[in-house]
Enzyme design. Structure first.
Site, PDB file in Angstrom:
ATOM      1  CE  LYS A  95      -3.926   1.710   2.804  1.00  0.00           C
ATOM      2  NZ  LYS A  95      -4.709   1.416   4.025  1.00  0.00           N
ATOM      3  CB  SER A 171      -7.888   3.299   2.879  1.00  0.00           C
ATOM      4  OG  SER A 171      -7.069   2.758   3.896  1.00  0.00           O
ATOM      5  CB  SER A 195      -8.188   0.586   5.969  1.00  0.00           C
ATOM      6  OG  SER A 195      -8.905   1.780   5.856  1.00  0.00           O
TER       7      SER A 195
END
Lengths: 528, 106
Positions: A95, A171, A195
């Site tokens: 990420k 996310s 997330s």
């Protein structure tokens, strides 16, 4: 089946038997990316065309050269008869909220779009040291602020491999999309309110939020410093266990990385659930949210979500677990309101450092003085979601409102923690080893359906955020396919540092459902 | 406790946050802030005992699991040029910024 679709444990077995090479594994992932990812996210995307709407767009930055060098190093070690490491030859994505030395580290924000990290985050460094191959940095909501990835400054944003007209969740959207689509075998995500777990549920993969402090946050661009947890995303429970084994543990660079020994997550993985007490709570079968008039309404989660959870409970009971019904978790509904306060205060504090002086974006406009440079830089560099968090965080922590909002939210956090303490207390009434719940109240929603409504978007995390307030670990595993053709996730929550137990329960459930027909279904982008 | 964020409070927050907003963005952010505040208000209805403590981390940090403090030694970073290279403007190892406004205190 392509190599990129195999589990990490299987790839490593074949690798150690010298039947395949790390270079071949990597080539398989890169070919998959080439076929289905489409163009990477960019600050100047132009029009989103027809083709863009059919591809995954997990990546911001592909680091194929880095991964090739790593793959060659693994193959060389194997040829020399040396141990190539505990994740040797396994391609993974990161990420783009983790610093990785020499790579662009953007947080999916214009304000960090040109930032090249001078050091590497601890969990990434640990994976690379064990022979994992870093394929690239993947997209997310700007600074992780969202549940759909639509807020990324880098467009086209990721799309759900099961249906590209749906969001992947967030996310960690690029992370789960890349793993679900076989572009990588593992991904490193973060979970501040859900997330990792919410997007894992939306994309039909396994996502584990470890106990707060189990995995170092060194090198993670901070959002809510008391809530952020790095964790693994994988296609099966065993792979998630192998990844956690590598990234967990104390770290001299993070004073909140707990000094707790890391258990052997694989040793107990197949031990089954006989004698374990697994709870169901009515408070996780409904959501409470404000309607358009601001009135609170309660709604049951969709029937097929409750059915998936009860089916899991039945299977676990057949394997010898004891199912405990009606465990009260009465403060679940306050998770989001408390989160609106706590996370905003922490986010605002963490966002003050972006000022156009030390790194990142600086306005190109002519300015009279330093203050004007700050204002223009932040106005141009931040998208609407960071701005919202800064303003709300400053408001609710202002001296005259702090007692009413921030201090109150921190005390409500105590109540949320107590729900878990009572459920897991080994001498208490319930004595649970784990709580079993739906991960989300819906399947993946269509792009554009929620984005812009910052309140409704936040309520997507209602069933995941209590674990972040309480700090306890949670895992989301695929629990079926809904009638809309999209994955349903089920969640197990356990007491502090009980990741081994969580993985063991999740693995038992995974084994029990291996033959179910929905397990044969594949994401839409892989059916073409 | 039913106040909303009015325009002048909002403008003050924007100033403190070192931001500038277009009229459209200001309108969107102010509306969303007040919508979020409505959600936050749910907290007001929760009865809290006077002695209920705050929780800063969900997981309690005891002396046995907190990392031992390391000595406060200076540890040089081996590639300071990589850090300086990230600055929008630097010269001779210094970060360059526009004029810093000064106020003379009475």
């Amino acid at each position: 089946m392509e190599l990129c679709d195999l589990p990490a444990y299987e790839l490593m077995r074949l690798l150690r038997q010298r039947k395949i090479s790390a270079t071949e594994i990597l080539a398989s992932c890169l070919a998959r990316i080439e076929t289905i990812d489409g163009r990477p996210g960019s600050l100047e995307p132009g029009e989103i065309n027809e083709e863009d709407q059919q591809t995954v767009h997990a990546f911001i930055t592909l680091t194929d050269d880095r991964a090739r060098a790593q793959a060659m190093a693994v193959d060389k070690k194997l040829a020399a008869g040396e141990d190539p490491g505990r994740l040797a030859g396994v391609p993974f994505t990161v990420k783009d909220i983790f610093c990785v030395q020499g790579t662009r580290t953007t947080a999916a924000s214009r304000i960090l779009a040109n930032f090249v990290a001078p050091y590497t985050a601890t969990p990434v460094a640990r994976m690379e040291a064990e022979g994992a191959l870093m394929v690239g940095k993947v997209n997310l909501d700007e600074f992780t602020y969202g549940s759909s990835n639509e807020s990324s400054a880098f467009q086209p944003c990721p799309r759900n491999p099961w249906n590209p007209q749906r969001v992947p969740g967030g996310s960690s959207g690029g992370s789960v999309a890349s793993v679900a689509a076989g572009e990588a075998v593992l991904s490193l995500g973060t979970d501040t309110a859900g997330s990792i777990r919410q997007p894992a549920a939306f994309c039909g993969v396994v996502g584990l939020k470890p106990t707060y402090g189990r995995v170092s946050r060194y090198g993670l661009i901070a959002f809510g410093s008391s809530l952020d947890c790095p964790g693994p995303i994988a296609r099966n429970v065993t792979d998630a266990a192998m990844m956690l084994q590598v990234i967990a543990g104390p770290d001299a660079h993070d004073s909140t990385a707990a000094n707790v020994p890391v258990e052997d997550y694989l040793a107990q993985l197949e031990a089954g659930v006989k004698g374990l007490r697994i709870g169901l709570s009515p408070d996780y079968f409904k959501i409470t949210y404000p309607d358009e008039r601001g009135e609170y309404v309660q709604q049951a989660v969709p029937q097929e979500f409750e059915a998936a959870v009860r089916h899991a409970a039945d299977l676990l009971a057949k394997m010898g677990a004891e199912i405990i019904e009606d465990v009260p978790m009465p403060n679940t509904r306050y998770g989001i309101p408390a989160y609106f306060v706590i996370s905003r205060v922490e986010a605002a504090s963490n966002l003050h450092r972006y000022d156009g002086v030390k790194y990142g974006y600086r306005t190109m406009e002519p300015v009279r003085d330093l203050n004007e440079m700050y204002r223009k830089t932040r106005a141009e560099g931040f998208g609407p979601q960071p701005k919202l968090r800064i303003l709300m965080g400053m408001y609710v922590s202002a001296a005259q409102y702090s007692e009413q909002y921030y201090q109150r939210a921190l005390r409500v956090r105590t109540l949320i923690r107590r729900d878990f303490d009572q459920a897991f207390d080994p001498n208490g009434k319930y004595r649970l080893h784990a709580l079993l719940t739906p991960t989300t109240p819906t399947t993946a929603f269509p792009l554009g359906a929620v984005y812009g409504d910052s309140v409704l978007m936040q309520y997507a995390d209602q069933l995941t955020v209590p674990a972040n307030h309480a700090g306890v670990p949670g895992i989301s595993v695929p629990g079926g396919i809904a009638t809309d053709g999209l994955p349903i996730g089920i969640q197990f929550l356990a007491a502090d540092y009980q990741e081994a137990l969580l993985l063991r329960i999740a693995r038992a459930y995974e084994q029990a459902t291996e033959a179910e027909s929905w397990r044969q279904l594949k994401p839409m982008v892989l059916q073409r | 406790m039913s106040e909303f964020i009015d325009r002048s409070t909002f403008d003050h927050l924007v100033h403190l946050a070192a931001l500038e907003l277009s009229p459209e963005q200001a309108e969107y952010l102010l509306r969303e802030l007040n919508n979020q505040l409505k959600a936050i208000r749910e907290l007001e209805a929760i009865p809290l005992d006077a002695d209920l403590p705050v929780t800063l981390h969900g997981v309690p940090y005891t002396s046995s699991i907190s990392p031992t403090l390391r000595s406060d030694d200076w540890q040089p970073f081996d590639r300071p040029q990589d850090i300086l290279a990230q600055a929008p403007q630097a010269e001779d190892g210094y970060l360059i910024v526009p004029d810093i406004p000064h106020t003379t205190l009475e």
